[in-house]
Design a protein around this motif. Structure first.
Motif, mmCIF file in Angstrom:
data_model
loop_
_atom_site.group_PDB
_atom_site.id
_atom_site.type_symbol
_atom_site.label_atom_id
_atom_site.label_comp_id
_atom_site.label_asym_id
_atom_site.label_seq_id
_atom_site.Cartn_x
_atom_site.Cartn_y
_atom_site.Cartn_z
ATOM 1 N N UNK A 111 0.672 -1.772 -0.075
ATOM 2 C CA UNK A 111 -0.006 0.044 0.177
ATOM 3 C C UNK A 111 1.177 1.251 -0.205
ATOM 4 N N UNK A 112 1.106 2.136 -0.655
ATOM 5 C CA UNK A 112 1.316 3.469 -1.107
ATOM 6 C C UNK A 112 0.041 3.940 -0.752
ATOM 7 N N UNK A 117 -2.935 6.906 8.708
ATOM 8 C CA UNK A 117 -4.682 6.229 9.169
ATOM 9 C C UNK A 117 -4.435 4.816 9.167
ATOM 10 N N UNK A 118 -4.904 3.626 10.617
ATOM 11 C CA UNK A 118 -4.515 3.338 10.549
ATOM 12 C C UNK A 118 -2.990 2.579 10.339
ATOM 13 N N UNK A 119 -2.371 2.748 11.054
ATOM 14 C CA UNK A 119 -0.970 2.614 10.807
ATOM 15 C C UNK A 119 -0.344 2.972 9.092
ATOM 16 N N UNK A 120 -1.498 3.763 8.745
ATOM 17 C CA UNK A 120 -1.272 3.770 6.813
ATOM 18 C C UNK A 120 -1.673 2.715 6.185
ATOM 19 N N UNK A 121 -2.671 1.649 7.116
ATOM 20 C CA UNK A 121 -2.950 0.047 6.548
ATOM 21 C C UNK A 121 -3.566 0.815 5.328
ATOM 22 N N UNK A 122 -4.578 2.254 5.669
ATOM 23 C CA UNK A 122 -5.303 2.463 4.637
ATOM 24 C C UNK A 122 -5.419 2.787 3.114
ATOM 25 N N UNK A 123 -3.999 3.247 3.170
ATOM 26 C CA UNK A 123 -3.633 3.647 1.498
ATOM 27 C C UNK A 123 -3.643 2.766 0.307
ATOM 28 N N UNK A 124 -3.784 3.509 -0.685
ATOM 29 C CA UNK A 124 -4.317 2.518 -1.868
ATOM 30 C C UNK A 124 -3.731 1.417 -2.242
ATOM 31 N N UNK A 125 -4.058 0.084 -3.049
ATOM 32 C CA UNK A 125 -3.304 -0.882 -3.306
ATOM 33 C C UNK A 125 -2.677 -0.884 -4.338
ATOM 34 N N UNK A 148 4.045 9.010 0.687
ATOM 35 C CA UNK A 148 5.430 8.932 1.446
ATOM 36 C C UNK A 148 5.509 7.871 2.494
ATOM 37 N N UNK A 149 4.510 7.098 2.059
ATOM 38 C CA UNK A 149 4.077 5.584 2.906
ATOM 39 C C UNK A 149 4.580 4.756 2.111
ATOM 40 N N UNK A 150 5.059 3.405 2.236
ATOM 41 C CA UNK A 150 5.122 2.137 1.752
ATOM 42 C C UNK A 150 4.547 1.400 2.928
ATOM 43 N N UNK A 151 3.717 0.914 2.458
ATOM 44 C CA UNK A 151 2.909 -0.303 3.730
ATOM 45 C C UNK A 151 3.599 -1.778 3.064
ATOM 46 N N UNK A 152 3.266 -2.216 3.606
ATOM 47 C CA UNK A 152 3.648 -3.857 3.345
ATOM 48 C C UNK A 152 2.521 -4.576 4.524
ATOM 49 N N UNK A 153 1.309 -5.386 4.026
ATOM 50 C CA UNK A 153 0.346 -6.026 5.381
ATOM 51 C C UNK A 153 -0.251 -6.833 5.337
#
Length: 240
Positions: A111-112, A117-125, A148-153
Motif C-alpha cells: 500500500x502506498x 490512518x490505521x498506521x498507513x494500512x488504509x492507503x491505496x493498494x 510518502x509511506x510504503x506499507x506491506x500488510x
C-alpha cells in the motif's frame, strides 16, 4: 468571517506557505528505501524492520534468515517504510525468505500513500504479493502512485510477516512553495483562532487545488484598533 488579499504596505499581514504538488523528472535507478525509516507492528526476536532495507537480499547461509525482518505471529501484521518526502512510486521490489515458510510473504498487500490512518494500512493498494519461490525477488509496478509511506500488510490473517528485502524506486514529487500575504477582517481574536482559520482556508482552496498543504510562517496577530483623537480642552480664566 471574511478573507481578503491585502497590499504590501499593510501592517500585521499574515504569512502562509502554500505547498502544491508538482512532479519533476528524476532517476529510477536509486533505491529510495535507503533514505527512509522503518517500523513494524511487532518484532520477532532480533528480526528488526530495518533488516528489510539494509541492501542484503540473500544471506550467506540459506538456513539463517535473521538478515530479514519479521513480526511475531499476530493478526494483520504490517511493516511500514517512511520515505520522509513525497514520491511518485514506479516500482516496489520484494525478496521472499529462502526457505519453506513462503506463507509469511505470500498474499501481502503493498500500500502506498500519504495517510497514517490505521498506521498507513488504509492507503491505496499497489499490488499483492503472489506465490513467490524460495528466495525469489519479484518486482511490482505501481504506475507512479504518489506517497510518502510504503506499507506491506498481511490482512485478515494471523501470521508472521517476513520481508528479506524491500526496494522502492520512483521520482521525487516536487513541492512548490508559494507565499501568501493575507489580512483577515474578523471580530474574533485571529491569534487564538489560528488553527480554525487555517482549516477554513484549507477547505476553501481544496475545491480549486487537489494537492497542497498550508502552514503558518508567522502566527496571525490581532491588529489593535486605532484610538480616536482625544478632545483638547482649552481652559479660560474668568475675566472681570
Amino acid at each position: 468571517m471574511q478573507f481578503s488579499m491585502a497590499s504590501r504596505d499593510m501592517d500585521k499581514l499574515i504569512h502562509l506557505i502554500l505547498l502544491s504538488g508538482l512532479c519533476i523528472p528524476g532517476s529510477l535507478a536509486e533505491n529510495l528505501a535507503f533514505k527512509g525509516t522503518v517500523t513494524q507492528s511487532s518484532t520477532y526476536l532480533t528480526w528488526l524492520p530495518q533488516h528489510a532495507i539494509d541492501g542484503v537480499r540473500y544471506g550467506p547461509d540459506p538456513d539463517d534468515v535473521t538478515y530479514c525482518s519479521a513480526t511475531t505471529s499476530e493478526s494483520d501484521p504490517w511493516w511500514r517504510l517512511d520515505l520522509l518526502d513525497y514520491y511518485d512510486i514506479g516500482t516496489v521490489i520484494i525478496t521472499a525468505r529462502p526457505d519453506e515458510h513462503l506463507e509469511q510473504t505470500n498474499g501481502a498487500e503493498i500500500r502506498i500513500g500519504n495517510s497514517l490512518d490505521n498506521n498507513g494500512n488504509n492507503n491505496p493498494i499497489c499490488a499483492v504479493t503472489s506465490d513467490p519461490l524460495p528466495g525469489q525477488t519479484i518486482s511490482y509496478s505501481c504506475h507512479g502512485m504518489e506517497g510518502r509511506y510504503v506499507n506491506v500488510i498481511m490482512p485478515g490473517r494471523t501470521s508472521h510477516l517476513t520481508l528479506c528485502e524491500v526496494e522502492v524506486y520512483g521520482v521525487l514529487r516536487y513541492r512548490q512553495k508559494t507565499f501568501l500575504r493575507l489580512k483577515l477582517s474578523s471580530s474574533v481574536d485571529v491569534a487564538a483562532e489560528s488553527g480554525k482559520i487555517l482549516h477554513q482556508l484549507q477547505s476553501a482552496l481544496a475545491s480549486h487545488i487537489s494537492d497542497f498543504n498550508l502552514s503558518w510562517t508567522q502566527l496571525p496577530e490581532k491588529e489593535e484598533e486605532p484610538r480616536a483623537d482625544r478632545f483638547k480642552y482649552t481652559h479660560f480664566n474668568n475675566m472681570f
